[in-house]
Design an enzyme around this catalytic site. Structure first.
Site, PDB file in Angstrom:
ATOM      1  N   HIS A 549       3.384  21.880  14.761  1.00 59.55           N
ATOM      2  CA  HIS A 549       4.824  21.658  14.762  1.00 59.55           C
ATOM      3  C   HIS A 549       4.972  20.711  13.615  1.00 59.55           C
ATOM      4  O   HIS A 549       5.802  19.845  13.807  1.00 59.55           O
ATOM      5  CB  HIS A 549       5.245  21.160  15.832  1.00 59.55           C
ATOM      6  CG  HIS A 549       5.402  22.366  17.005  1.00 59.55           C
ATOM      7  ND1 HIS A 549       5.577  21.870  18.289  1.00 59.55           N
ATOM      8  CD2 HIS A 549       5.075  23.732  16.745  1.00 59.55           C
ATOM      9  CE1 HIS A 549       5.594  22.988  18.965  1.00 59.55           C
ATOM     10  NE2 HIS A 549       5.198  24.166  18.392  1.00 59.55           N
ATOM     11  N   PRO A 550       4.455  20.800  12.192  1.00 60.55           N
ATOM     12  CA  PRO A 550       5.004  19.812  11.252  1.00 60.55           C
ATOM     13  C   PRO A 550       6.627  19.728  10.638  1.00 60.55           C
ATOM     14  O   PRO A 550       7.107  20.668  10.685  1.00 60.55           O
ATOM     15  CB  PRO A 550       4.139  20.146  10.100  1.00 60.55           C
ATOM     16  CG  PRO A 550       4.018  21.535  10.122  1.00 60.55           C
ATOM     17  CD  PRO A 550       3.872  21.980  11.686  1.00 60.55           C
TER      18      PRO A 550
END
Ligand SMILES: *[C@@H]1O[C@H](CO)[C@@H](O)[C@H](O)[C@H]1NC(C)=O
Ligand SMILES: *[C@@H]1O[C@H](CO)[C@@H](O)[C@H](O)[C@H]1NC(C)=O
Ligand SMILES: *[C@@H]1O[C@H](CO)[C@@H](O)[C@H](O)[C@H]1NC(C)=O
Length: 618
Positions: A549-550
């Protein structure tokens, strides 16, 4: 993107000889088998040279691709949505460039997501060597999946639709971003959504949008047992995208009947035939064209099928390539931290903290309960039959999810998320996390009786970076999430572990003689007493993985020292250049990142339409 939770159909060798049915179904099974076989023999690329190779190696000819009002780079979770909304304005010509190819019917099956990760639909990145996470993996690098296909990561993720907490967005606004409070963004979440499931809080969901949101049919006994068990720990049943996020709820998926509803399916399939929307696949953007006198973007260069092209924009270039590729492209084009660009010999057009502030969720994979009950037991073939004939989604095994606070408080935003999954098996844990076979064989997972309760750390204090390895777009970017570098993150995980172990005493789980289990942990079992605090801290480093989930690498904010784009998503100090993807998120949300990426694109489309005063036309 959702993490590496396990898929329900895996071991295809079971299938030989079992297959019978209609010719169509046989064809379908063959297609699935072929994709799985291809995944098993897939070799990852080490760079982008396949994309940048020119057919005519001697020539440096650049072809003209044409002129457009807007060029959107990346047809992913955000770009597909943005291109759809911008092309509603009939007199605007939109070019949507996507580095990957088409998605297909194999992508539609959520339960097969793990195999897509071993294909050209994944960029093939790994993180840099990590000190405090992924220690069980080859070379201590985390596997770092990013979608390279129409629909981007929404085509290869596990499909969880979880927006986050209202407080998350109120904090974005307080960080200098007017217009991004919960009250402001809720209408944009609702705009995309066609929610159809029972038990939703209607006020918080849209029904007329393009993307379907649905829950799974419950596995018998499993959901009631889990609702009861967590109730004993004070967790009430919730619609976690509704009024109250804290509690236990059914996982909401981007799901259309039984199929994945990626942004490609939802926002492009029926709209790609608009005469003013040009979607160009296999088109890898290598440079943003910038007039250095005015700092205005006027087009892009890209590689397509062995040729190099230039496309020109009369209004804007919009980067929707995601939290990893957008900062890479900005830096290659001269927009980024001055020192970093200079050391690589890149001419600096604008000094901005691009690639700084990488924030990402991680999860600890070691938590299990072993029951005396087989909640779910379908062979892969039965599951595929259900998918085909009964329109039952074949998904990752997550049915329920708990959002909680480890301080026990009932107010505010959660600091952990616990997905509850049956069944899981060793092979999928191994494959999805890139663990070695040796390590995985020691996990000792019991596929029929184990309930998996991984812990997701929602608000890590550790912050990392995306940098360039060289000035060439052919090299992969250097991704360093720097996970678990802050003591506070370990403390939160430790409190979460205590919370899950309290389940061991619940009446509900005693009814299934379900007791807490933990696999052996190589590198910790010989050095610390099992379940001591030191042992836990050691285990966190071995068995934690990225949740993919950058965000934050092109952070939105009010000044050019601490952020890259303004609250209207324009790159500070530049003209005709915006970023519209999860990279603009200033601080991680208490959920998964696909839903916010879609919301950002919905809102950005209105911001752009207002800028050019066309909102009244649509
Ligand atoms: C990334 O990791 C995977 C799985 O460990 C490995 O097969 C692949 O070769 C690695 N790629 C690079 C570029 O290091
Ligand atoms: C969980 O409960 C079982 C059965 O009562 C007990 O043997 C075990 O020690 C407990 N585990 C933990 C970690 O408390
Ligand atoms: C599981 O254990 C409980 C409690 O001992 C018992 O009542 C139940 O019948 C057992 N279920 C199965 C499937 O063995």
């Amino acid at each position: 993107m959702a993490p590496a939770f396990v898929v329900r159909a895996c071991v295809l060798s079971f299938w030989a000889g079992l297959i019978s049915g209609s010719p169509d179904f046989d064809q379908f099974v063959k297609m699935v088998e072929k994709n799985i076989a291809d995944a098993k023999s897939y070799k990852f690329p080490v760079d982008n040279s396949k994309l940048t190779k020119l057919a005519d190696s001697g020539g440096s000819r650049v072809r003209e691709f044409g002129e457009f009002d807007f060029i959107v780079v990346g047809a992913g979770s955000a770009g597909a949505v943005l291109a759809n909304r911008l092309s509603e304005v009939e007199h605007w010509k939109i070019l949507l460039l996507e580095a990957g190819g088409n998605d297909n019917e194999f992508c539609d099956i959520f339960g097969m997501a793990g195999y897509l990760w071993y294909s050209d639909m994944n960029w093939g990145y790994n993180t840099t060597k990590q000190k405090n996470i992924c220690q069980a993996m080859p070379n201590q690098q985390c596997f770092y999946v990013r979608g390279k296909v129409r629909g981007g990561s929404s085509t290869v993720n596990l499909g969880v639709y979880a927006r986050g907490n209202r407080e998350d967005f109120d904090r974005w606004e307080k960080m200098g971003n007017p217009g991004w409070s919960y009250r402001d963004v809720l209408p944009y979440f609702k705009k995309s959504e066609a929610a159809v499931f029972a038990g939703r809080e209607g006020k918080f969901h849209g029904e007329g949008g393009y993307m379907h949101v649905d829950v799974l049919n419950p596995t018998p006994d499993f959901q009631p047992a889990m609702f009861k068990a967590f109730k004993e720990l004070g967790q009430d049943k919730v619609d976690y995208n509704g009024k109250n996020q804290l509690g236990i709820g059914q996982v909401q998926y981007s799901l259309n009947y039984n199929k994945r509803d990626s942004t490609a399916r939802a926002f492009l399939d029926f709209f790609q035939k608009r005469p003013n929307l040009y979607v160009s696949l296999n088109s890898f953007v290598s440079n943003i064209l910038i007039d250095t006198c005015t700092n205005a973007a006027y087009g892009v260069e890209f590689f397509k099928n062995g040729e190099k092209y230039v496309a020109r924009s009369t209004k804007e270039v919009v980067l929707s390539a995601g939290s990893i590729n957008t900062p890479q492209l900005l830096m290659i084009s001269g927009i980024g931290p001055r020192d970093h660009l200079r050391e690589l010999g890149i001419e600096v057009i604008r000094d901005l903290p691009v690639g700084r502030n990488l924030q990402d969720h991680l999860y600890y994979a070691g938590m299990f309960y072993r029951s005396n009950q087989t909640f779910y037991n379908e062979t892969p073939l039965e599951a595929l039959k259900d998918y085909t004939y009964n329109k039952k989604p074949l998904t990752s095994a997550m049915e329920l999810v708990v959002f909680a606070r480890t301080d026990g408080s009932k107010k505010g935003r959660p600091d952990i998320e616990i997905p509850l999954a049956v069944p899981i098996d060793t092979d999928s844990v191994r494959q999805l996390n890139g663990l070695s076979e040796e390590y995985a064989s020691k996990l000792g997972v019991d596929k029929l009786h184990d309930i998996w309760m991984p812990i997701i750390l929602l608000h890590p204090k550790s912050v990392g970076s995306v940098k360039l390895k060289s000035r060439s777009i052919t090299d992969f970017p250097a991704i360093d999430p720097n996970y678990l570098s802050q003591e506070e993150d370990l403390e939160t995980l430790y409190r979460a572990v205590q919370f899950i172990i309290r389940l061991n005493r619940t009446k509900a789980l005693r009814g299934y003689t379900a007791t807490f289990r933990h696999p052996p942990v190589m590198g910790c079992d010989d050095t610390h007493p099992r379940f001591s605090k030191d042992w836990w801290y050691c285990s966190f480093k071995q068995l934690s993985f990225s949740i993919l989930h950058p965000v934050g690498t092109t952070k939105m904010g009010s000044d050019a020292f601490n952020s890259v784009v303004s609250s209207t998503l324009q790159v500070h100090g530049m003209k005709n250049l915006r970023v519209v993807d999860a990279g603009v998120i200033p601080e991680l949300t208490s959920g998964h990142t696909n839903a916010p990426a879609i919301m950002i694109a919905e809102k950005a489309a209105d911001i752009i339409k207002k800028t050019y005063k066309v909102l009244e036309f649509v």
